[in-house]
Write an enzyme that holds these catalytic residues in place. Sequence first.
Site, PDB file in Angstrom:
ATOM      1  N   HIS A  28       0.818  -1.206   0.000  1.00  0.00           N
ATOM      2  CA  HIS A  28       0.000   0.000   0.000  1.00  0.00           C
ATOM      3  C   HIS A  28       0.858   1.265   0.000  1.00  0.00           C
ATOM      4  CE1 HIS A  28      -3.931   1.895   0.728  1.00  0.00           C
ATOM      5  NE2 HIS A  28      -3.258   2.775   1.439  1.00  0.00           N
ATOM      6  N   TYR A  62       4.298   0.614  -2.980  1.00  0.00           N
ATOM      7  CA  TYR A  62       4.024   0.311  -4.390  1.00  0.00           C
ATOM      8  C   TYR A  62       5.095  -0.621  -4.960  1.00  0.00           C
ATOM      9  CZ  TYR A  62       0.582   4.080  -4.254  1.00  0.00           C
ATOM     10  OH  TYR A  62      -0.497   4.865  -3.942  1.00  0.00           O
ATOM     11  N   GLU A  88      -8.953   7.435  -4.500  1.00  0.00           N
ATOM     12  CA  GLU A  88      -8.265   6.470  -3.650  1.00  0.00           C
ATOM     13  C   GLU A  88      -9.216   5.351  -3.245  1.00  0.00           C
ATOM     14  OE1 GLU A  88      -4.618   7.569  -1.200  1.00  0.00           O
ATOM     15  OE2 GLU A  88      -6.270   7.637   0.220  1.00  0.00           O
ATOM     16  N   SER A  89      -8.633   4.180  -3.001  1.00  0.00           N
ATOM     17  CA  SER A  89      -9.452   3.027  -2.646  1.00  0.00           C
ATOM     18  C   SER A  89      -9.595   2.898  -1.134  1.00  0.00           C
ATOM     19  CB  SER A  89      -8.788   1.756  -3.167  1.00  0.00           C
ATOM     20  OG  SER A  89      -7.533   1.600  -2.547  1.00  0.00           O
ATOM     21  N   HIS A  90     -10.720   2.387  -0.688  1.00  0.00           N
ATOM     22  CA  HIS A  90     -10.856   1.965   0.707  1.00  0.00           C
ATOM     23  C   HIS A  90     -11.617   0.648   0.719  1.00  0.00           C
ATOM     24  CE1 HIS A  90     -10.616   3.753   4.975  1.00  0.00           C
ATOM     25  NE2 HIS A  90      -9.421   3.592   4.480  1.00  0.00           N
ATOM     26  N   HIS A 112     -10.747  -2.788   1.408  1.00  0.00           N
ATOM     27  CA  HIS A 112     -10.717  -3.790   2.472  1.00  0.00           C
ATOM     28  C   HIS A 112     -11.482  -3.337   3.716  1.00  0.00           C
ATOM     29  CE1 HIS A 112      -7.443  -4.950  -0.241  1.00  0.00           C
ATOM     30  NE2 HIS A 112      -7.689  -6.181   0.134  1.00  0.00           N
ATOM     31  N   ASP A 171      -6.512  14.467   1.707  1.00  0.00           N
ATOM     32  CA  ASP A 171      -5.435  14.552   0.722  1.00  0.00           C
ATOM     33  C   ASP A 171      -5.538  15.841  -0.070  1.00  0.00           C
ATOM     34  OD1 ASP A 171      -3.965  12.268   1.175  1.00  0.00           O
ATOM     35  OD2 ASP A 171      -5.199  11.007  -0.110  1.00  0.00           O
ATOM     36  N   ASP A 206      -1.119  14.868   5.463  1.00  0.00           N
ATOM     37  CA  ASP A 206      -2.155  14.278   6.306  1.00  0.00           C
ATOM     38  C   ASP A 206      -1.707  12.911   6.784  1.00  0.00           C
ATOM     39  OD1 ASP A 206      -2.939  12.749   3.812  1.00  0.00           O
ATOM     40  OD2 ASP A 206      -4.504  12.107   5.198  1.00  0.00           O
ATOM     41  N   SER A 243      -5.690   6.481  13.376  1.00  0.00           N
ATOM     42  CA  SER A 243      -6.775   7.368  13.788  1.00  0.00           C
ATOM     43  C   SER A 243      -6.941   8.430  12.720  1.00  0.00           C
ATOM     44  CB  SER A 243      -6.441   8.039  15.123  1.00  0.00           C
ATOM     45  OG  SER A 243      -6.520   7.105  16.155  1.00  0.00           O
ATOM     46  N   ASN A 281      -3.814   5.655  -7.158  1.00  0.00           N
ATOM     47  CA  ASN A 281      -3.452   4.707  -6.119  1.00  0.00           C
ATOM     48  C   ASN A 281      -3.668   3.292  -6.627  1.00  0.00           C
ATOM     49  OD1 ASN A 281      -6.127   3.677  -4.741  1.00  0.00           O
ATOM     50  ND2 ASN A 281      -4.618   3.489  -3.126  1.00  0.00           N
TER      51      ASN A 281
END
Lengths: 80, 730, 227
Positions: free
Chosen positions: B44, B47, B88-90, B92, B112, B263, B308, B527
Amino acid sequence: MKISAIITLKNDVLDPQGKVIHQTLDGMGFDNVNEVRQGKYFEIDVKENDPKKAKEIVENMCSKLLANLVIENYKIIETQ
Amino acid sequence: MLVNQKVAVEHGLKAEEYEKICKLLKRTPNITELGIFSAMWNEHCSYKSSRLHLKKMPTKGKKVIQGPGENAGVIDIEDGDAIVFKIESHNHPSFIEPYQGAATGVGGIMRDVFTMGARPIANLNSIHFGSPQHKKTKNLLRGVVHGIGGYGNCMGVPTIAGQTSFDSSYNGNILVNAMTLGLVKKNKIFYSKAAGLNKPVIYVGSKTGRDGIHGASMASASFDEKIEEKKPTVQVGDPFTEKLLLEACLELMSGDSIIAIQDMGAAGLTSSSIEMASKGNLGIEINLNKVPCRELKMTPYEIMLSESQERMLIVLENGKEELAKKIFDKWNLDFAIIGKTTNTKNIELFFDNKQVANIPVNTLVENSPMYDRKWKKAKLPKKNKLKKEVFTKLKIKNVLQKILSNQNICSKEWIWQQYDHTVMGDTIQKPGGDSGVVRVHGTDKAVAASVDSSAVYCWAHPLTGGKQVVAESWRNLISVGATPTAITNCLNFGSPENEDNMGEFVECVEGISEASEYLDFPVVSGNVSFYNQTKEVGIKPTPSIGGVGLIKNYKKMITMDLKEINNLILVIGKTEGHIDQSLFARTILDEKNGPPPEVNLFNEKNNGESLLSLIEKDYIKSAHDISLGGLLTAISKMCIKGNKGIKFRKLKNLLNKFEYFFAEDQGRYLIEINLKDLVNVKKILDKNSVFHEELGVIIEKEMIIDEKTKLTIDELRSYNTNWLENYMDS
Amino acid sequence: MKSSVITFPGSNCDRDMDVALKKFGFNNKMVWHNDSELPKSDLIVLPGGFSYGDYLRCGSMASKSKIMQSVINFAKSGGLVMGVCNGFQILVEAGLVPGVLLRNKYLQFICKNVFVKLENKENSYFKNLDKNILEFHIAHNEGNYFCTNDQLKEIEDNNQIALYYCDNEGQINENFNPNGSIKNIAGIFNKNKNVLGMMPHPERMIDQSLSGEDGSLFFKNLINNIR
């Protein structure tokens, strides 16, 4: 019989609501608060008179529906 | 805790990677250091399987201010304005806890964007679920939609477009890709490169808890039966705090206090601090006792790896600490000076007056592993030879009904009505069109954005599929009158350790690169999400392309709804009758093999640019690109939206009518023009050698295909609108 | 004409309201929730958004913020106070208008155009407005208006219902009730009609390119009435 269930966020899980309620209480002058955590309370009247069985039923409900076990815990209380 | 190879492997590192760490450090790492390495070296963050191939992508162009490598890409939209955007992926986290997973995905991508000084002005998303019949699908869909809305609505950023698909290959791995666009002045863009010695390193935002420890490592491993054990790592999003963080950061950014800002996303404090140090070629020293913590007794390991949400790391100019603190106090956010920049080029961590980690920054970044994974080239499947008999039993009306109500074609209003798409008062094209469009506040300009993917094409032939997605994004922008400017991509694939999946990745990237190069539509951010697989089964390769384009005068924006009775509908681009891999082939003929439609980049560019010039000359009253479901699906949607009908011209075409109506040949659009403009429009199209034909004329509420085939617009609408709502209610 | 828009932590329609008020001639000021004094104003607006994240109950914590005491005093002395969406929820929590706003009946956030009917024009907000049916825009999760039967009787007796959800011809029935509100109530006045709370967002309907222009009619009329 009536069984109660209290659902709360697990200890290490952030509780945004509790945090903001705490800040607001502070702002209102309730400055003696350490922490606020918000949860849910259910009262369920189960068609079952045996306290042990009734609790088991509600426990099952908690683990399958009422609580999101990824982030929440539950506690069962016998009301009557 | 003793560190050895076994512990390293438990952290997701390979044995040889652990060897490499020991060699680079010339000693055994302690547990905190191992945690840091595992976070920085996982797929992640590093890369490591994709870097080699991503280099092929064209990332430069006249309008590109910042390409990949920063928090987000930046493009120039003239007059001193710039657009910052990224997808961007989320995936999982959203499968494990759909509401929080999707919510924090949206929160992360917005961070971001505003990290770079831009105020978010639009959100988009691309979400993919398993078969509607799969027992988990409905709950996952509901949770994800609530999560996306819950976060974006609260932030007050409109969600202007999106894509939803269902396919059984996502049964065990849903995809949630979130995209944000932000607006910034060109001379007020903030970057993550630290500079200068002894500059204070500031922590702002929420407190650090034990959320999501090793979330980034989770995104780098396949799901197996042990998935339950991974549950406690889910983060909870707090959009309210993020809204405050946004306002506080923008307030601080209006001055000149910030040197660098980053961030804390995946791998939290670890990756943010190391990235800033690495880009600035500096060291960084952090006193972990100063980090605001939510829980008691957090260890250095936990503090460094916590994910967090709603936190930022800032390198500040000396002497600006008080000013900055005042702003964050005003917004009721944590503010702490936790360290400083150094000349050691190491990351040094202290806790309870002891040094708990000391790692050269370059070992974590430049020396991170890079793999040339084995991959298999995909063959172009043979074309199916369809016999005439397969069509004889079919009726156009029944087929159209099935296609319009197909889960991947039907109206997604049930979803986007749950997203606030009008807040900020600049949304001029709502979800449901080819692209969402927002005005650039207070100007005549507007920005169009769309998000696309075609997993079926990519699965059938990754190289063609990769090209096709970029072409479709380009067409969707042109259809609303926008000049396509740049793209961001989210590359969702199975395991890179599997040769077939890796091959899909490599060839999709090649296809994307080729198309974006040809169309001058560079990639500015993105990503990679690998390991979207359960046990041995990976998802269909699903690159999502987020395209952004500029409309110089928003009053020239085009929508797809039919406008006026007696206007003409033309088809731009030639219909060859390519049925393989079309929705028609897969759902009506039940034929899953064959090649995807060919992508002719010359035609794409020529047809698209010609359409833009027609739009510029005000000839176009409505337009829509022809994609999934083919020509008849596209015209049906234009009829439904405009509440008007069409009487088809007698078809001169030699193709069988099913091939003509449902083929998914590329490079095509439907346009509406006024009869009086026909000569001029034809002249321009002919001059540019663009194939075009007349389809029909706009009439009142009926679609008349021929004498025998007539449908009312209300019928069309009922086919198209009811599926999703009925499904969710059932 | 002077107006003030209050910004609470989590407000997100404050800018939109500022743009709308200025567009139609108000001299608008933004006021921070933690201030205690209001600038001299002819109109106070509590904007939409998610003050305090909508945590606990929507509007509950904002209603306790410092500036609200001044807003309450201003309203009690007859000043015009308008709350839109979350602003309506804050008004309710502050007790400036009767009732409560519950979660939408279908348990979903809803963002779309709706028609609303106004029946009472004897007030500064709607007096002289030509139309009785307006196309407005809603975007909320908790807009399901509820009150007790006694309250409802009192509200009706005093003509306090400002807006009803309806169809484009003004029919008021359950089919055009987006959130389950009792009696299709979309907006409500206090007894003196100087405080107005409503779920729809007129500030999102001020331009032909947006969702529509009936918000322009509302604001133009409002400033003329205040003049």
